[in-house]
Design an enzyme around this catalytic site. Structure first.
Site, short mmCIF file in Angstrom:
data_model
loop_
_atom_site.label_atom_id
_atom_site.label_comp_id
_atom_site.label_asym_id
_atom_site.label_seq_id
_atom_site.Cartn_x
_atom_site.Cartn_y
_atom_site.Cartn_z
N ASP A 186 -41.40 -7.93 -7.34
CA ASP A 186 -40.52 -8.67 -8.23
C ASP A 186 -39.52 -9.54 -7.47
O ASP A 186 -39.19 -10.64 -7.92
CB ASP A 186 -39.78 -7.69 -9.15
N HIS B 167 -38.48 -14.17 -3.73
CA HIS B 167 -37.12 -14.70 -3.53
C HIS B 167 -36.61 -14.46 -2.10
O HIS B 167 -36.21 -15.39 -1.40
CB HIS B 167 -36.14 -14.03 -4.50
#
Length: 801
Positions: free
Chosen positions: A273, A278
């Site tokens: 996730d 990121h």
């Protein structure tokens, strides 16, 4: 307003432009049109669209309304027309302008935006054909040229292929106009699924048409990393390297838990996730070699891909995992799981990444993220080494200027105590160059402390105008700037790096933590070489909420097959074995001046190698000879080679004399394990010449699920008996050819340890406990040192299942 949403009147665009002109936003109505842009938002009534995407599209319209382009905005979803339009309008009427836009201008532009927006049900190929027909009709009626079309996929990835097929088949723009397709993560679950998704999309779209969004790249502090490095080259070039940087921390903490999202979280977990995308992208911005021109998308991408190649592979010991206590209960409730269901999905992870590069060798990059933590904050912290020693006491040193104070550069992504994006540089490093038009120096809030220092010890800069990440990225999409998006090549490189770690962690039980402020120091972790481990033991009340203590096995017998047995949980078992090997080494060196250690291959010993390399600094390596128990018939540099594993996890981390390392000679005369090359005889001769009475001091063995040990397999034609000390054998699994020490040589050792770990070994362990000495059927049963000692080291999973 609601009526305006229902249809696009023929004169609507002209009326919208006139209204804006009356407020002075346009210098002339005669301004030449630069073409029409159709924006289609798929998933227009979903959470992401409600929170960010419609606002980003509205801000794009605000910025571009005077650019000469005309626009229409098409919201689309599977929902029927009337309820879908109603849901979408509820979102649109609450849109707000940035604070620097006057109320009058905001009201007019918002009114026009609403009139230019329309809802469509896009469910069938006919729906897509009708959408295309509406766009074409509008262009024809208004006499507009087409600049291009943006299709924003705010939908689950499983829907991508079908939507892509419809767009490619019936919704492409006219020749000469551009198509930009925007894709939201997750982009796959692992390397294989990402490759499959990439193949599907490539069938319908060209690479330059696809914009994969990682919204972190739109965060202002993240987006400024490369410009900051570029504008401050003269300060950073001397210090942006392993000689000066102590470590780099890339952190995203959340206070919210996964409640309401457990169906997604059970599939992905925190690493997929957050870390795989990121935080990895941020790492690349920090670690990549800086291109001469950071405005060149191609150069930036090339340097990012080069950095991927320099990342060292991750082991399960490179990560620590946690899960907040309430998570499994939420999964049971939301996904209707049985009451005995226990989730292994991590909601917290810390991962240690290192690079094989001259610039960053040995510098730890720590990536950390989790849910239900003590604060919501994101930051990047580059902590520099401090070589200064200051004589004057601290109270007399000039604040912020002392070379003895911490030196760090922080890209503060948002939230937390600062509550805004910022770049902070320790005053004892340098005063940075920052773009005046877009970043301003912050001089208030001097009493606030960050990372142990008052804010006054930093140069602090924040954006002149804060912008939401999606607004930044949507603007980049409109302008065709791809440097803030993930290409297919970049995506697959990331999954190629992360997938082996994810595979190795599937059975790792995450540490439970209560959540929020109650976590205290429970999730603190530390680095030991290339490993991470929690600093505190896991509390018993968290481990075993039902009150049972499977670790307290007082009924376990201290012997196994009439030999001593050491049993414990894996971490303690490995620590004990490593200590016992060091004790044997010290004893042998004291007695005879040298220690002869023979090590097996396989996965279990890797953790032992790492333990010896990082925890046993008193080990007499200079007086140790290292031998192999067995070897696969592959080149020594091959990933399958036992020697390669030994080298990667032990030899390169300790100071062992080169002449004391004895790999098995499996690769002679440019061929592998050919009898005529007499490899076993050469190794046997080397042992006989260097080891007194060919009696090794310590031999480490493993146990295969078929009862084999070393590379001595059931019904092997050699090595189980006879005079040969080193033999060639055949394995039932690839690579088939092996070289191995024989049972007679193993049994001459002064000490033999058999390491057995994992539930997968429980069945064979049980069988072996019941048989006699039958080496033809169970080679491990033939291990019986004639004058030495045999000790079994078993973890509880192998022993008790």
């Amino acid at each position: 307003e609601e009526t305006g949403l229902k249809s696009l009147h023929p004169s609507m665009l002209r009326a919208a432009l006139c209204a804006i002109f009356l407020l002075g936003a346009l210098p002339s109505l005669a301004k030449e049109s630069r073409g029409h842009v159709s924006v289609v938002l798929l998933g227009a009534t979903g959470d992401l669209a409600k929170k960010y995407l419609w606002e980003g599209l509205f801000h794009l319209y605000l910025d571009q309304v005077s650019s000469g382009h005309s626009f229409t905005f098409h919201g689309a979803a599977l929902t029927a027309h009337e309820p879908g339009q109603r849901l979408m309008f509820e979102v649109l009427k609450n849109l707000a302008c940035p604070s620097d836009v006057s109320p009058d201008r905001c009201a007019v532009v918002k009114d026009q935006f609403l009139k230019l927006s329309r809802y469509h049900q896009l469910k069938t190929s006919e729906n897509y054909t009708a959408l295309n027909r509406e766009i074409e009709t509008l262009l024809q009626q208004e006499g507009l040229g087409e600049a291009g079309r943006i299709f924003y996929f705010s939908v689950p990835p499983f829907a991508y292929a079908e939507i892509a097929r419809h767009i490619n088949g019936s919704c492409r723009p006219r020749p000469g106009a551009w198509l930009r397709v925007v894709l939201e993560k997750p982009f796959g679950h692992d390397l294989k699924s990402a490759q499959q998704l990439a193949i599907e999309l490539r069938t319908f779209f060209r690479e330059e048409e696809m914009y994969r969004v990682d919204h972190y790249l739109g965060k202002q502090a993240v987006a400024h990393i490369l410009p900051f490095r570029d504008q401050n080259r003269r300060f950073l070039d001397p210090i942006w390297n392993r000689h000066h940087v102590e470590r780099v921390e890339i952190v995203l903490k959340e206070t919210l838990d996964a409640k309401g999202r457990t169906s997604f979280y059970e599939q992905y977990g925190v690493i997929r996730d957050v870390l795989q995308n990121h935080l990895t992208e941020v790492l690349l911005y920090l670690a990549m070699e800086l291109p001469a021109n950071i405005s060149s998308t191609e150069d930036v991408l090339r340097h990012k891909l080069q950095t991927f190649k320099s990342l060292q592979g991750l082991e399960s010991t490179s990560a620590v995992l946690g899960q907040y206590q309430a998570y499994t209960g939420q999964v049971r409730e939301e996904l209707q799981k049985a009451q005995d269901y226990v989730s292994m999905t991590p909601t917290f992870a810390g991962v240690l990444i290192q690079l094989d590069s001259l610039r960053w060798e040995g510098v730890p990059f720590l990536l950390t993220s989790g849910k239900a933590l003590d604060e919501r904050v994101g930051y990047v912290r580059v902590l520099f080494k401090n070589r200064a020693y200051c004589i004057q006491r601290e109270s007399l040193r000039e604040a912020g200027q002392s070379q003895c104070g911490p030196k760090q550069i922080i890209f503060y992504i948002g939230h937390g105590e600062l509550s805004c994006p910022a770049v902070l540089i320790s005053r004892n490093l340098f005063k940075p160059i920052m773009p005046e038009g877009s970043w301003k120096e912050v001089v208030d809030r001097p009493q606030l402390r960050l990372f142990g220092l008052p804010l006054s010890d930093y140069y602090v800069y924040s954006p002149v105008k804060e912008r939401e990440a999606y607004s930044v990225l949507i603007s980049s999409i409109f302008h065709g700037r791809k440097d803030s998006f993930i290409t297919t090549e970049n995506l697959l490189a990331s999954w190629e790096f992360w997938t082996p770690l994810l595979d190795s962690l599937t059975q790792q039980v995450p540490r439970l933590y209560p959540g929020g402020l109650e976590n205290q120091h429970l999730l603190d972790f530390e680095m030991m070489g290339r490993e991470l481990s929690f600093t505190l033991e896991e509390p018993v009340e968290l481990l075993h909420a039902d009150g049972q203590m499977p670790g307290d096995y007082r009924t376990i017998q201290p012997k196994f097959r009439q030999s001593p047995l050491v049993s414990a949980w894996p971490e303690k078992l490995i620590a004990q074995l490593a200590t016992d090997i060091e004790t044997a080494a010290a004893k042998a060196v004291t007695c005879c001046g040298e220690f002869h250690l023979a090590l097996s291959g396989g996965s279990s010993p890797i953790v032992l190698f790492q333990q010896l390399a990082t925890h046993h600094y008193g080990f007499p390596w200079r007086h140790t000879h290292l031998w192999l128990v067995d070897e696969r018939c592959v080149p020594l540099a091959d990933p399958e080679s036992n020697f390669r594993s030994l080298h990667d996890h032990l030899l390169q981390h300790v100071r062992l004399p080169y002449l004391n390392i004895h790999p098995m000679p499996v690769h002679l005369n440019r061929r592998l394990c050919v009898e005529e090359d007499r490899g076993p005889e050469l190794y046997a001769k080397e042992i006989a010449e260097l080891v007194t009475n060919a009696s090794l001091d310590f031999v480490l063995l493993g146990l295969g699920s078929d009862g084999h040990t070393a590379s001595l397999f059931p019904h092997s034609s050699s090595g189980l008996e006879g005079a040969q000390t080193v033999v060639l054998t055949e394995s039932p699994v690839k690579p088939h050819q092996r070289m191995s020490l024989s049972l007679p040589l193993i049994n001459k050792a002064r000490q033999v340890a058999v390491l057995v770990m994992g539930k997968g070994k429980h069945e064979i362990t049980t069988q072996i406990s019941r048989v006699g000495q039958e080496p033809r059927k169970w080679p491990i049963s033939g291990v019986n040192p004639s004058s030495g000692q045999l000790v079994w080291y078993m973890d509880y999973d192998a022993l008790l299942g």
